[in-house]
Write a protein that holds these residues in place. Structure first.
Motif, PDB file in Angstrom:
ATOM      1  N   THR A 241       9.898  -1.853  -2.468  1.00  0.00           N
ATOM      2  CA  THR A 241       8.512  -2.089  -2.049  1.00  0.00           C
ATOM      3  C   THR A 241       8.200  -1.557  -0.653  1.00  0.00           C
ATOM      4  OG1 THR A 241       8.422  -4.069  -3.435  1.00  0.00           O
ATOM      5  CG2 THR A 241       6.725  -3.848  -1.739  1.00  0.00           C
ATOM      6  N   ASP A 242       9.088  -1.771   0.283  1.00  0.00           N
ATOM      7  CA  ASP A 242       8.829  -1.385   1.679  1.00  0.00           C
ATOM      8  C   ASP A 242       9.154   0.080   1.979  1.00  0.00           C
ATOM      9  OD1 ASP A 242       7.993  -3.969   2.249  1.00  0.00           O
ATOM     10  OD2 ASP A 242      10.015  -4.635   2.763  1.00  0.00           O
ATOM     11  N   LEU A 243       9.690   0.775   0.992  1.00  0.00           N
ATOM     12  CA  LEU A 243      10.038   2.184   1.203  1.00  0.00           C
ATOM     13  C   LEU A 243       8.788   3.046   1.072  1.00  0.00           C
ATOM     14  CD1 LEU A 243      12.762   3.611   1.767  1.00  0.00           C
ATOM     15  CD2 LEU A 243      12.850   4.186  -0.655  1.00  0.00           C
ATOM     16  N   LYS A 244       8.497   3.808   2.093  1.00  0.00           N
ATOM     17  CA  LYS A 244       7.308   4.671   2.080  1.00  0.00           C
ATOM     18  C   LYS A 244       7.634   5.954   1.333  1.00  0.00           C
ATOM     19  CE  LYS A 244       5.318   2.886   6.382  1.00  0.00           C
ATOM     20  NZ  LYS A 244       4.852   3.219   7.753  1.00  0.00           N
ATOM     21  N   LEU A 245       7.190   6.024   0.086  1.00  0.00           N
ATOM     22  CA  LEU A 245       7.492   7.161  -0.771  1.00  0.00           C
ATOM     23  C   LEU A 245       6.285   8.085  -0.908  1.00  0.00           C
ATOM     24  CD1 LEU A 245       9.463   5.268  -3.569  1.00  0.00           C
ATOM     25  CD2 LEU A 245      10.400   6.566  -1.650  1.00  0.00           C
ATOM     26  N   SER A 246       6.550   9.369  -0.990  1.00  0.00           N
ATOM     27  CA  SER A 246       5.484  10.364  -1.069  1.00  0.00           C
ATOM     28  C   SER A 246       6.040  11.639  -1.684  1.00  0.00           C
ATOM     29  CB  SER A 246       4.944  10.663   0.338  1.00  0.00           C
ATOM     30  OG  SER A 246       5.964  11.259   1.134  1.00  0.00           O
ATOM     31  N   CYS A 247       5.187  12.649  -1.808  1.00  0.00           N
ATOM     32  CA  CYS A 247       5.637  13.946  -2.329  1.00  0.00           C
ATOM     33  C   CYS A 247       6.784  14.493  -1.496  1.00  0.00           C
ATOM     34  CB  CYS A 247       4.474  14.947  -2.310  1.00  0.00           C
ATOM     35  SG  CYS A 247       3.148  14.575  -3.474  1.00  0.00           S
TER      36      CYS A 247
END
Length: 303
Positions: A241-247
Motif C-alpha cells: 500500500t505505501d509503495l509509490k508505484l508508477s510507470c
C-alpha cells in the motif's frame, strides 16, 4: 515583473530553449516543466543578461527554493537550468554553462530506486483487465520486462516492431535509437495488439497503441492504465500500500531484474538506453533476500 516582461527581456534565449528541447526529443510534459523552472530562474536574474549570470546566481536561485522543495525537486530544477544553458551554447548565445559547476544533491542521487520484486511484478500482471486487456498488458510488459520509458511506449509506431527479427526499435532520450531484442511472450502480445488495433481516426496515424477514440495513446492515458493496475494490486496486497508505484517503477524493476540475474552492467546499460554507466550503477543495490542469505553464512559462537 510578470511572464510577459520575461518573454520580452529574454525573448531570444527562451526561443532558443524552446526549439532546442523540441529538437532534442524532450516530451511535452518535460518541456512544460523545464520551461516553468527556467521562467522562475530568469525572474530571479532581475533583467541581468543570461550570459553574465554565474554559479552564484544559480546557487542563489536554488537556495531560494530550498525551503519548500526537497532534493528531488532541487535536482530537477538544476537539470532544467543546465539544459537551458546547453541550448544557449548550442545556438552560440553563450560560451559557458554555470549550472554545470553546481553539484546535484547527493541525498537524492544515492537514493535506492523503488522497484517491484520479480514475483510481485508477475502477480501484478493478473490485474490487467478490461476490454483492451491485450493492449494494456503489452504496455505493462514493455515497461516491466523490456524497460521502456512511458514516453518511449507513447512514441512507438507500427514500423518499429520487427516481427521477423523479434526486436523493437525504440526512440529514446535525445532522439537516440535503440534496438531491443524482445522476450518471445512480449512479441506474441505485440502481434495480438496489431491484430486488435483500433482503426485510427487519421489514415496517416502510425501509432502502435491507439485509444478508443482512434488517436495515439497519450502519456497520461498510459500512466492511468498503469495506475489502475497498481491500485487493484495494492487492494489485495496490503503490504504494498505505501509503495509509490508508477510507470517508471516498472523500468526500475526491469533494471533490477537484469542485474539480479547477473547480466553484465554494460549490457544492461545498452538495453536501458542510458548515456552513462553511472546511471545504470544505481540499480546495483542489494535486496533484503540477498542480505538474509549473506547473514546465514555467519556463525556466531555460543558463549
Amino acid at each position: 515583473m510578470n511572464k510577459y516582461d520575461i518573454e520580452e527581456i529574454y525573448s531570444e534565449p527562451i526561443q532558443a530553449f524552446t526549439i532546442w528541447m523540441k529538437q532534442s526529443g524532450y516530451t511535452e510534459a518535460t518541456r512544460k516543466e523545464y520551461m516553468r523552472e527556467v521562467y522562475d530562474y530568469l525572474l530571479s536574474l532581475d533583467e541581468l543578461p543570461v550570459q553574465q549570470a554565474g554559479k552564484l546566481h544559480v546557487v542563489g536561485f536554488l537556495v531560494s527554493k530550498q525551503e519548500s522543495a526537497g532534493d528531488k525537486t532541487r535536482n530537477r530544477t538544476l537539470s532544467a537550468i543546465r539544459s537551458f544553458y546547453a541550448s544557449l551554447i548550442d545556438f552560440e548565445l553563450t560560451t559557458r554553462n554555470p549550472a554545470l559547476e553546481v553539484k546535484k544533491s547527493k541525498t537524492e542521487k544515492n537514493k535506492i530506486p523503488v522497484y517491484l520484486e520479480e514475483q510481485d511484478l508477475q502477480k501484478a500482471l493478473s490485474y490487467v483487465e478490461g476490454r483492451y486487456r491485450n493492449r494494456n498488458l503489452a504496455i505493462f510488459l514493455l515497461m516491466g520486462y523490456c524497460g521502456l520509458r512511458v514516453g518511449e511506449v507513447h512514441r512507438l509506431n507500427l514500423s518499429h516492431f520487427k516481427k521477423e527479427k523479434g526486436t523493437l526499435e525504440v526512440l529514446g532520450k535525445g532522439r537516440k535509437w535503440n534496438e531491443i531484442p524482445l522476450p518471445a511472450l512480449v512479441g506474441e502480445y505485440l502481434e495480438k495488439v496489431q491484430e486488435e488495433r483500433i482503426q485510427p481516426y487519421s489514415s496517416k496515424e502510425e501509432a502502435f497503441f491507439v485509444s478508443q477514440k482512434g488517436r495515439r495513446l497519450s502519456i497520461r492515458q498510459i500512466q492511468k492504465i498503469t495506475t489502475q493496475v497498481f491500485n487493484g494490486y495494492k487492494q489485495d496486497h496490503p503490504h504494498m500500500t505505501d509503495l509509490k508505484l508508477s510507470c517508471h517503477k516498472l523500468r526500475h524493476s526491469f533494471a533490477t531484474m537484469l542485474l539480479n540475474n547477473n547480466v553484465d552492467i554494460r549490457v544492461a546499460k545498452e538495453l536501458l538506453g542510458h548515456a552513462s554507466i553511472e546511471t545504470t550503477m544505481i540499480y546495483t543495490h542489494i535486496n533484503d533476500e540477498q542480505k538474509r542469505s549473506a547473514m546465514t553464512t555467519i556463525e556466531v559462537p555460543r558463549i
